[in-house]
Scaffold this motif. Structure first.
Motif, short mmCIF file in Angstrom:
data_model
loop_
_atom_site.label_atom_id
_atom_site.label_comp_id
_atom_site.label_asym_id
_atom_site.label_seq_id
_atom_site.Cartn_x
_atom_site.Cartn_y
_atom_site.Cartn_z
N ARG A 73 -1.70 103.87 86.10
CA ARG A 73 -2.00 105.03 85.79
C ARG A 73 -1.61 106.71 85.37
O ARG A 73 -2.34 107.18 85.32
N TYR A 74 -0.36 105.92 84.92
CA TYR A 74 0.42 107.15 83.66
C TYR A 74 0.47 108.41 84.80
O TYR A 74 2.20 108.55 85.46
N LYS A 75 -0.45 109.07 85.31
CA LYS A 75 0.10 110.70 86.07
C LYS A 75 0.51 110.77 86.76
O LYS A 75 1.43 111.18 86.80
N ALA A 79 -3.22 106.82 76.10
CA ALA A 79 -4.49 105.95 77.43
C ALA A 79 -5.39 107.08 77.60
O ALA A 79 -6.04 107.39 77.72
N LYS A 80 -5.03 108.19 76.88
CA LYS A 80 -5.99 109.69 77.75
C LYS A 80 -7.04 110.25 76.30
O LYS A 80 -8.15 111.09 76.66
N PRO A 128 -4.60 115.80 83.56
CA PRO A 128 -6.64 114.65 83.69
C PRO A 128 -6.02 113.45 83.76
O PRO A 128 -4.82 112.43 83.05
N SER A 129 -6.37 113.21 85.11
CA SER A 129 -6.09 111.22 85.36
C SER A 129 -6.52 110.70 84.42
O SER A 129 -7.50 110.71 83.50
N VAL A 130 -6.28 109.48 84.47
CA VAL A 130 -6.54 108.27 83.87
C VAL A 130 -7.23 107.33 84.83
O VAL A 130 -6.80 106.95 85.95
N GLN A 131 -7.71 107.13 83.70
CA GLN A 131 -9.33 105.47 84.75
C GLN A 131 -8.70 104.36 83.96
O GLN A 131 -8.85 103.70 85.32
N ASN A 132 -8.47 104.44 82.97
CA ASN A 132 -9.00 102.76 82.24
C ASN A 132 -7.61 102.43 81.28
O ASN A 132 -6.73 104.04 80.96
N ALA A 191 -10.52 98.66 80.40
CA ALA A 191 -12.00 98.72 79.99
C ALA A 191 -13.02 98.19 79.61
O ALA A 191 -13.52 97.59 78.38
N ASP A 192 -13.20 97.18 81.00
CA ASP A 192 -14.00 95.91 79.56
C ASP A 192 -14.94 95.52 80.96
O ASP A 192 -14.85 95.02 82.07
#
Length: 415
Positions: free
Chosen positions: A70-72, A121-122, A183-187, A194-195
């Motif tokens: 998730r990127y971060k 993504a964010k 900020p953290s990324v969720q999807n 996000a499905d």
């Protein structure tokens, strides 16, 4: 402050500090100078080559891990790797440690993919243009500023090449601290979609679905002949630029042995960055249908680039070589901008990172192969290296012309 603007500012700060590396234009002079016991030949053949080799697999690893983690975390790791690299340059400048340092440097560069894809993504799509513009300008501003800073400090004997590394190390620390506030990324695109239909899937099933989606994007993108053509151009031109950029300091040092003038490595990086910005601007500003004029652009780019590199391999004036590098870099940025635009117009939006990542991987494989043959096996001197690098561009030019002629002959016969 709006959320997207806050993210944009944090990313911009990270990009600025990450690119503030005033010591980088002088790393060859530092490693082959009085501060270490490493010869210039060792730097070219046994240090720089390691970075080329390790970057090839790390690009693939970084791409997969960026989405999976998730990127971060990768952005934070980018800063940490930068701290490790310049700490090793300052405190452990032996041949073995510098080879290990190149491994960390390859990881540092590979993590760029997280920086350039995090925003998508964010941030909402409506803010893509603003965030992209802000982060890109901060990235280029950091590189340009560090070039000027390094040039001024070294020219006026305020700092030597080793002391410049302390400024770079400090910038890496600031970049790492800045990344912690993102900020953290969720999807994400592949592993954390996000499905709702994937909520009940096991971890193994989600991973399988992620790779299946990559395969779908791959087939859909490369089924377009123009995507294949522009991807080839993207890969071979990136390979050529990577070769020239990696060994530019070695060439400048060789040329300067006769004149023994104050090196302007820092200022030429700033000039090249500015020309690159102008080239990218014009590539985006002038709406030209390159699908109908691509062969003309290919011939112009590879012929001019090849001629410039061959010329700089023979010049005895370091400032002439600087000018050639700046012009060549500007042409490359223009070509890359056009290639990215042409590719992204013809592929699914979510596959940008995958396709451009594959092109980068191919470029690095080609670059590693050429380095192995020219430098590690043949031990070619730097002027001969550049003669071969220029010939690479001419070879690609000839291949494209032959392909175009054969394609038209086949098309006319079918008609």
């Amino acid at each position: 402050m709006e959320k997207w603007l806050k993210i944009s500012l944090l990313l911009s700060l990270f990009g600025f500090f990450k690119e503030t590396r005033p010591s980088e234009p002088y790393v060859y002079e530092y490693l082959s100078g009085n501060w270490t016991n490493i010869s210039g030949e060792d730097v070219s053949e046994d240090v720089f080559t390691v970075g080329t080799y390790v970057s090839t697999p790390l690009v693939v690893v970084a791409f997969l891990i960026t989405d999976l983690m998730r990127y971060k975390p990768l952005i934070i790791l980018c800063g940490v790797f930068g701290i490790v690299v310049w700490s090793m340059l300052i405190w452990t400048p032996t041949l073995l440690m510098m080879q290990l340092m190149e491994v960390f440097y390859g990881a540092f560069i590979s993590c760029d993919i997280a920086y350039f894809t995090y925003m998508y993504a964010k941030v909402d799509k409506e803010h893509y243009p603003q965030v992209t513009s802000n982060t890109r300008m901060a990235y280029l501003l950091g590189r340009s500023t560090s070039g000027i800073l390094g040039q001024v400090l070294s020219t006026y004997d305020i700092m030597d090449y080793k002391e410049l590394n302390y400024i770079t190390l400090g910038a890496m620390m600031f970049a790492t601290i800045t990344s912690l506030f993102l900020p953290s990324v969720q999807n994400t695109i592949y592993f954390h979609r996000a499905d709702n239909s994937e909520e009940k899937l096991t971890k193994g099933e989600k991973n399988k679905a992620a790779f299946k989606l990559m395969g779908t994007f791959f087939k859909e993108s490369y089924s377009n002949s123009l995507v294949i053509k522009w991807s080839i151009v993207n890969a071979v031109s990136a390979c050529g630029f990577g070769l020239v950029e990696t060994y530019s300091q070695t060439l400048w040092s060789e040329i300067n042995k006769k004149d023994n003038i104050t090196l302007g490595n820092g200022i030429v990086i700033s000039i090249y960055t500015l020309i690159g910005v102008i080239g990218s601007f014009f590539a985006g500003y002038f709406k030209i249908d390159w699908s109908k004029r691509n062969i003309l652009l290919f011939v112009a780019y590879f012929s001019i680039s090849g001629a410039l590199i061959i010329y700089t391999s023979q010049t005895h004036y370091v400032y002439v070589s600087y000018a050639v590098y700046a012009i060549f870099g500007g042409l490359y940025q223009f070509m890359t901008t056009v290639a990215y635009s042409e590719i992204c117009q013809r592929i699914p939006p979510d596959s940008y990172g995958l396709i451009l990542g594959i092109n980068t991987f191919i470029a690095l494989v080609l670059q590693s192969s050429i380095v192995s043959i020219v430098i590690k096996i043949c031990h070619a001197p730097v002027r001969l290296q550049y003669l071969i690098f220029g010939s690479w561009h001419i070879f690609i030019l000839v291949m494209f012309v032959i392909y175009e002629i054969v394609s038209r002959i086949i098309t006319n016969k079918q008609i």
